[in-house]
Structure formats: C-alpha cells, structure tokens
Design a protein around this motif. Sequence first.
Motif, PDB file in Angstrom:
ATOM      1  N   GLY A   1      22.782  15.389   6.866  1.00 20.53           N
ATOM      2  CA  GLY A   1      24.164  15.586   6.438  1.00 20.53           C
ATOM      3  C   GLY A   1      24.628  14.539   5.447  1.00 20.53           C
ATOM      4  O   GLY A   1      25.392  14.828   4.521  1.00 20.53           O
ATOM      5  N   ARG A   2      24.152  13.318   5.607  1.00 15.67           N
ATOM      6  CA  ARG A   2      24.531  12.247   4.686  1.00 15.67           C
ATOM      7  C   ARG A   2      23.942  12.495   3.298  1.00 15.67           C
ATOM      8  O   ARG A   2      24.561  12.184   2.280  1.00 15.67           O
ATOM      9  CB  ARG A   2      24.060  10.897   5.218  1.00 15.67           C
ATOM     10  CG  ARG A   2      24.795  10.482   6.490  1.00 15.67           C
ATOM     11  CD  ARG A   2      24.214   9.262   7.134  1.00 15.67           C
ATOM     12  NE  ARG A   2      24.603   7.942   6.689  1.00 15.67           N
ATOM     13  CZ  ARG A   2      25.828   7.484   6.506  1.00 15.67           C
ATOM     14  NH1 ARG A   2      26.841   8.280   6.651  1.00 15.67           N
ATOM     15  NH2 ARG A   2      26.050   6.238   6.161  1.00 15.67           N
ATOM     16  N   ILE A   3      22.725  13.034   3.247  1.00 22.56           N
ATOM     17  CA  ILE A   3      22.079  13.301   1.964  1.00 22.56           C
ATOM     18  C   ILE A   3      22.675  14.541   1.298  1.00 22.56           C
ATOM     19  O   ILE A   3      22.847  14.577   0.086  1.00 22.56           O
ATOM     20  CB  ILE A   3      20.554  13.437   2.142  1.00 22.56           C
ATOM     21  CG1 ILE A   3      19.961  12.094   2.527  1.00 22.56           C
ATOM     22  CG2 ILE A   3      19.882  13.972   0.892  1.00 22.56           C
ATOM     23  CD1 ILE A   3      20.163  10.999   1.497  1.00 22.56           C
ATOM     24  N   ILE A   4      22.998  15.552   2.088  1.00 20.33           N
ATOM     25  CA  ILE A   4      23.579  16.764   1.501  1.00 20.33           C
ATOM     26  C   ILE A   4      24.993  16.487   1.003  1.00 20.33           C
ATOM     27  O   ILE A   4      25.352  16.869  -0.097  1.00 20.33           O
ATOM     28  CB  ILE A   4      23.542  17.924   2.511  1.00 20.33           C
ATOM     29  CG1 ILE A   4      22.096  18.314   2.774  1.00 20.33           C
ATOM     30  CG2 ILE A   4      24.357  19.112   1.997  1.00 20.33           C
ATOM     31  CD1 ILE A   4      21.906  19.327   3.860  1.00 20.33           C
ATOM     32  N   GLY A   5      25.798  15.811   1.810  1.00 19.31           N
ATOM     33  CA  GLY A   5      27.160  15.481   1.409  1.00 19.31           C
ATOM     34  C   GLY A   5      28.100  16.667   1.529  1.00 19.31           C
ATOM     35  O   GLY A   5      27.694  17.792   1.813  1.00 19.31           O
ATOM     36  N   LYS A   6      29.353  16.394   1.307  1.00 12.72           N
ATOM     37  CA  LYS A   6      30.375  17.436   1.405  1.00 12.72           C
ATOM     38  C   LYS A   6      30.162  18.470   0.299  1.00 12.72           C
ATOM     39  O   LYS A   6      30.110  18.128  -0.885  1.00 12.72           O
ATOM     40  CB  LYS A   6      31.757  16.804   1.276  1.00 12.72           C
ATOM     41  CG  LYS A   6      32.882  17.734   1.606  1.00 12.72           C
ATOM     42  CD  LYS A   6      34.196  16.984   1.655  1.00 12.72           C
ATOM     43  CE  LYS A   6      35.284  17.902   2.148  1.00 12.72           C
ATOM     44  NZ  LYS A   6      36.546  17.178   2.294  1.00 12.72           N
ATOM     45  N   ASN A   7      30.004  19.706   0.711  1.00 10.64           N
ATOM     46  CA  ASN A   7      29.747  20.823  -0.207  1.00 10.64           C
ATOM     47  C   ASN A   7      28.508  20.613  -1.080  1.00 10.64           C
ATOM     48  O   ASN A   7      28.418  21.138  -2.177  1.00 10.64           O
ATOM     49  CB  ASN A   7      30.965  21.099  -1.098  1.00 10.64           C
ATOM     50  CG  ASN A   7      32.157  21.552  -0.316  1.00 10.64           C
ATOM     51  OD1 ASN A   7      32.032  22.313   0.644  1.00 10.64           O
ATOM     52  ND2 ASN A   7      33.328  21.072  -0.685  1.00 10.64           N
ATOM     53  N   GLY A   8      27.566  19.807  -0.607  1.00  8.48           N
ATOM     54  CA  GLY A   8      26.328  19.592  -1.343  1.00  8.48           C
ATOM     55  C   GLY A   8      26.454  18.638  -2.522  1.00  8.48           C
ATOM     56  O   GLY A   8      25.544  18.550  -3.345  1.00  8.48           O
ATOM     57  N   SER A   9      27.549  17.910  -2.588  1.00  8.64           N
ATOM     58  CA  SER A   9      27.789  17.067  -3.759  1.00  8.64           C
ATOM     59  C   SER A   9      26.790  15.915  -3.885  1.00  8.64           C
ATOM     60  O   SER A   9      26.356  15.583  -4.995  1.00  8.64           O
ATOM     61  CB  SER A   9      29.218  16.520  -3.743  1.00  8.64           C
ATOM     62  OG  SER A   9      29.432  15.752  -2.578  1.00  8.64           O
ATOM     63  N   THR A  10      26.390  15.316  -2.768  1.00  8.13           N
ATOM     64  CA  THR A  10      25.458  14.186  -2.840  1.00  8.13           C
ATOM     65  C   THR A  10      24.074  14.649  -3.280  1.00  8.13           C
ATOM     66  O   THR A  10      23.456  14.051  -4.162  1.00  8.13           O
ATOM     67  CB  THR A  10      25.381  13.461  -1.486  1.00  8.13           C
ATOM     68  OG1 THR A  10      26.699  13.069  -1.094  1.00  8.13           O
ATOM     69  CG2 THR A  10      24.499  12.228  -1.572  1.00  8.13           C
ATOM     70  N   VAL A  11      23.575  15.729  -2.682  1.00  7.58           N
ATOM     71  CA  VAL A  11      22.246  16.215  -3.055  1.00  7.58           C
ATOM     72  C   VAL A  11      22.236  16.714  -4.502  1.00  7.58           C
ATOM     73  O   VAL A  11      21.244  16.554  -5.210  1.00  7.58           O
ATOM     74  CB  VAL A  11      21.722  17.271  -2.055  1.00  7.58           C
ATOM     75  CG1 VAL A  11      22.396  18.609  -2.232  1.00  7.58           C
ATOM     76  CG2 VAL A  11      20.223  17.416  -2.170  1.00  7.58           C
TER      77      VAL A  11
END
Length: 84
Positions: A44-54
């Motif tokens: 979840g930390r890598i994906i981020g909110k709405n996939g913004s981090t990934v």
Amino acid sequence: MDEKEYLLNLIAPLVDFPEGITMKSSQDERGTFIDIRLDPKDIGRIIGKNGSTVLAIRTLVHTFGFKNNKNISLKINGNQNTQK
C-alpha cells in the motif's frame, strides 16, 4: 548505477521493511523486466493513494531507462514467503 540499484534507492526509503525487498530482472526483445517483491504490509505504501506513488516510480524508472537507451518494465508483488 544499474536499474536495480536505482530502483532500490527509490523504493527502500518508502517502505517499513526494506530488508524484504527482492528484485529479479530478465531481458527479452522488448527490454528489461524487473519483478519487485515486497513485504505485503508495504504494498500500500508503494502503490499510494490512487496509485500516485507507483506512477511516480514508474515515471522515474522510465526516464532512467530512456537516458540509458533501455526499455524498463516493472511488476510489483507482495512476498508470499515472509515470516511474521
């Protein structure tokens, strides 16, 4: 610096369990494919909110590949073999 080292430098500060990061790379006619395995708690930390981090990670890796004349693709998975 190769693509795996670059990617590790991007991801390790973002996760709670950096020791759980493993990467396997393979090459084919389309370029380099990197399979990233993380502790399931870090997904979840890598994906981020709405996939913004990934999305940001993929953009940076794509830019790194472009500057080095490589096509780099990523796949991010949770490790199934983590010990609790």
